[in-house]
Design an enzyme around this catalytic site. Structure first.
Site, PDB file in Angstrom:
ATOM      1  N   GLU A 144       0.827  -1.206  -0.127  1.00 56.22           N
ATOM      2  CA  GLU A 144       0.169  -0.043   0.036  1.00 56.22           C
ATOM      3  C   GLU A 144       0.910   1.151   0.046  1.00 56.22           C
ATOM      4  O   GLU A 144       0.674   2.218   0.912  1.00 56.22           O
ATOM      5  CB  GLU A 144      -0.907   0.032   1.100  1.00 56.22           C
ATOM      6  N   ASN A 163       1.944  -5.012  -3.209  1.00 52.97           N
ATOM      7  CA  ASN A 163       0.698  -5.677  -2.826  1.00 52.97           C
ATOM      8  C   ASN A 163      -0.147  -4.206  -2.456  1.00 52.97           C
ATOM      9  O   ASN A 163       0.474  -3.253  -1.837  1.00 52.97           O
ATOM     10  CB  ASN A 163       0.653  -6.534  -1.495  1.00 52.97           C
ATOM     11  N   HIS A 203     -10.340  -6.567  -1.879  1.00 58.08           N
ATOM     12  CA  HIS A 203     -11.424  -6.320  -0.781  1.00 58.08           C
ATOM     13  C   HIS A 203     -12.580  -5.736  -1.515  1.00 58.08           C
ATOM     14  O   HIS A 203     -12.616  -4.405  -1.797  1.00 58.08           O
ATOM     15  CB  HIS A 203     -10.858  -5.404   0.285  1.00 58.08           C
ATOM     16  N   GLU A 231      -6.053 -11.006  -0.714  1.00 60.98           N
ATOM     17  CA  GLU A 231      -7.184 -10.748   0.277  1.00 60.98           C
ATOM     18  C   GLU A 231      -8.542 -10.657   0.067  1.00 60.98           C
ATOM     19  O   GLU A 231      -9.307  -9.705   0.762  1.00 60.98           O
ATOM     20  CB  GLU A 231      -6.391  -9.543   1.112  1.00 60.98           C
ATOM     21  N   ASP A 266     -11.955 -10.741  -0.199  1.00 62.36           N
ATOM     22  CA  ASP A 266     -13.498 -10.853   0.671  1.00 62.36           C
ATOM     23  C   ASP A 266     -14.564  -9.858   0.039  1.00 62.36           C
ATOM     24  O   ASP A 266     -14.195  -9.137  -0.806  1.00 62.36           O
ATOM     25  CB  ASP A 266     -13.434 -10.501   2.154  1.00 62.36           C
TER      26      ASP A 266
END
Length: 388
Positions: free
Chosen positions: A181, A224, A260, A289, A291
């Site tokens: 990030e 990432n 996400h 990651e 979801d």
């Protein structure tokens, strides 16, 4: 240099042993939501469905927001959780247990206890490990963020941290999120929020990759971030940075999209094309990651329409990854709503994972399972569809 203390604990084998039996959930729960699969059955295992060479993973719950919840550490206390973790996944990512605030709580002290347990568990169950993360603007310890360090001292702190942590798990971690990030949504480096970029400048990114590679030459090293699923200012910035790092001979091996996602927004339709352009640079790619959260009705239970749409989001994301030759890893950010981070950080939202709080498998679980199985049966790229 002052001596460094390593706080570790012996692996508690008995505490981490996968139990032989799991109590079944009530039948009405399964009938209310899910398709006619065995929602608690042994037949559908994601890791068995995955094509050869493709990793299906999950985050291992613990640390971070879990420390403030009214339950004990999920990984060490919940045997059913560990059993499902071992059976369903062949890759694990420590959710918080390798972040700076957890693993390096004081300048001269490391706490490897939980990270050691996770890596040991993975080794016993034939699972790869993704290390997360080495250079980030968030979840840093107070001693670091509020310390009064010279540039030389700060650079030494980062180098020693990367060398120590990566070196400890040399040969046991498949991929590392080295820089996490580092760009904002406009594609600008986080030069205010990120202590390393603010104090040491953008050149420290290449240094971090070189130090990590030196500590473990066999680990794959990744950039990432979230919000980079489609081509936009942020992912464009990563694309240009990747080209620069590769041109300079920096040991960058991959780019990963966190994914996400939210039902409040359309699915990022350019995911496959975006991953492919990084693949064409010669980089590995991954979904790290994922979801899919949703705004819940007043009842707190998702509607059938929400569950259908969520399943479709998971299916589309996995299909996009499978259709890109170098995308060999798909990690769900926690597999059960029981321990999901989403309700803690997004008020009124939740149900983001592939299992309910009682480990009943949702439509999204079977969407992932069926997509993996179909790819194994009808391989769309070289090296896939072969027996594992």
């Amino acid at each position: 240099m002052r001596p460094i203390r390593f706080a570790t604990t012996a692996l508690a084998a008995a505490a981490l042993t996968v139990p032989l039996a799991v109590p079944a959930a009530s039948a009405d729960t399964a009938e209310r939501h899910w398709p006619p699969h065995h929602s608690h059955g042994k037949a559908e295992r994601l890791r068995w469905a995955a094509p050869h060479g493709f990793r299906i993973g999950t985050a291992v719950a613990g640390g971070g927001h879990h420390l403030e919840q009214d339950y004990p550490d999920p990984f060490t206390s919940d045997r059913r959780y560990r059993r499902t973790l071992a059976r369903q996944f062949d890759s694990v990512s420590p959710e918080n247990q390798m972040k700076w605030e957890y693993i390096h709580p004081e300048r001269d002290e490391y706490d490897f206890a939980m990270a050691d347990r996770i890596v040991g568990f993975a080794g016993r169950h034939g699972q790869a490990v993704r290390g997360h993360t080495l250079l980030w603007h968030s979840q840093n310890p107070e001693w670091l963020e509020e310390g009064d360090f010279t540039d030389t001292e700060l650079r030494s702190i980062l180098r020693d941290h990367i060398t120590t942590v990566v070196g400890r798990y040399r040969g046991r971690i498949q991929q590392w999120d080295v820089a996490n990030e580092i760009f904002d949504s406009e594609g600008e480096l986080r030069t205010e929020e990120n202590i390393w970029l603010r104090e040491l400048g953008p050149g420290v990114i290449a240094d971090a990759f070189r130090w990590a590679h030196r500590a473990d030459p066999h680990a794959e090293l990744y950039l990432n971030d979230y919000g980079v699923e489609s081509a936009n200012a942020k992912s464009d910035a990563y694309y240009e940075l990747s080209r620069e790092l590769l041109a300079d001979g920096v040991p960058l091996h991959g780019f990963s999209a966190q994914a996400h996602l939210s039902l409040d927004y359309p699915f990022p339709g350019g995911l496959e094309e975006n991953l492919r352009r990084f693949d064409e640079l010669g980089l590995g790619t991954a979904i790290t990651e994922i979801d899919v959260r949703m705004t819940l009705p007043e009842s707190g239970e998702p509607t059938e329409e929400q569950l259908d749409t969520q399943a479709d989001y998971y299916r589309q994301a996995l299909s996009a990854c499978l259709d890109v030759e170098g995308c060999d890893s798909f990690t769900i950010w926690g597999f059960t709503d029981k321990y999901s981070w989403v309700p803690v950080f997004f008020e009124g939202q939740g149900a983001a994972t592939v299992m309910t709080e009682d480990f009943t498998r949702k439509k999204s679980f079977f969407a992932v399972y069926d997509t993996l199985k179909d790819e194994k049966r009808w391989p769309g790229r070289p090296g896939h569809g072969e027996p594992r």
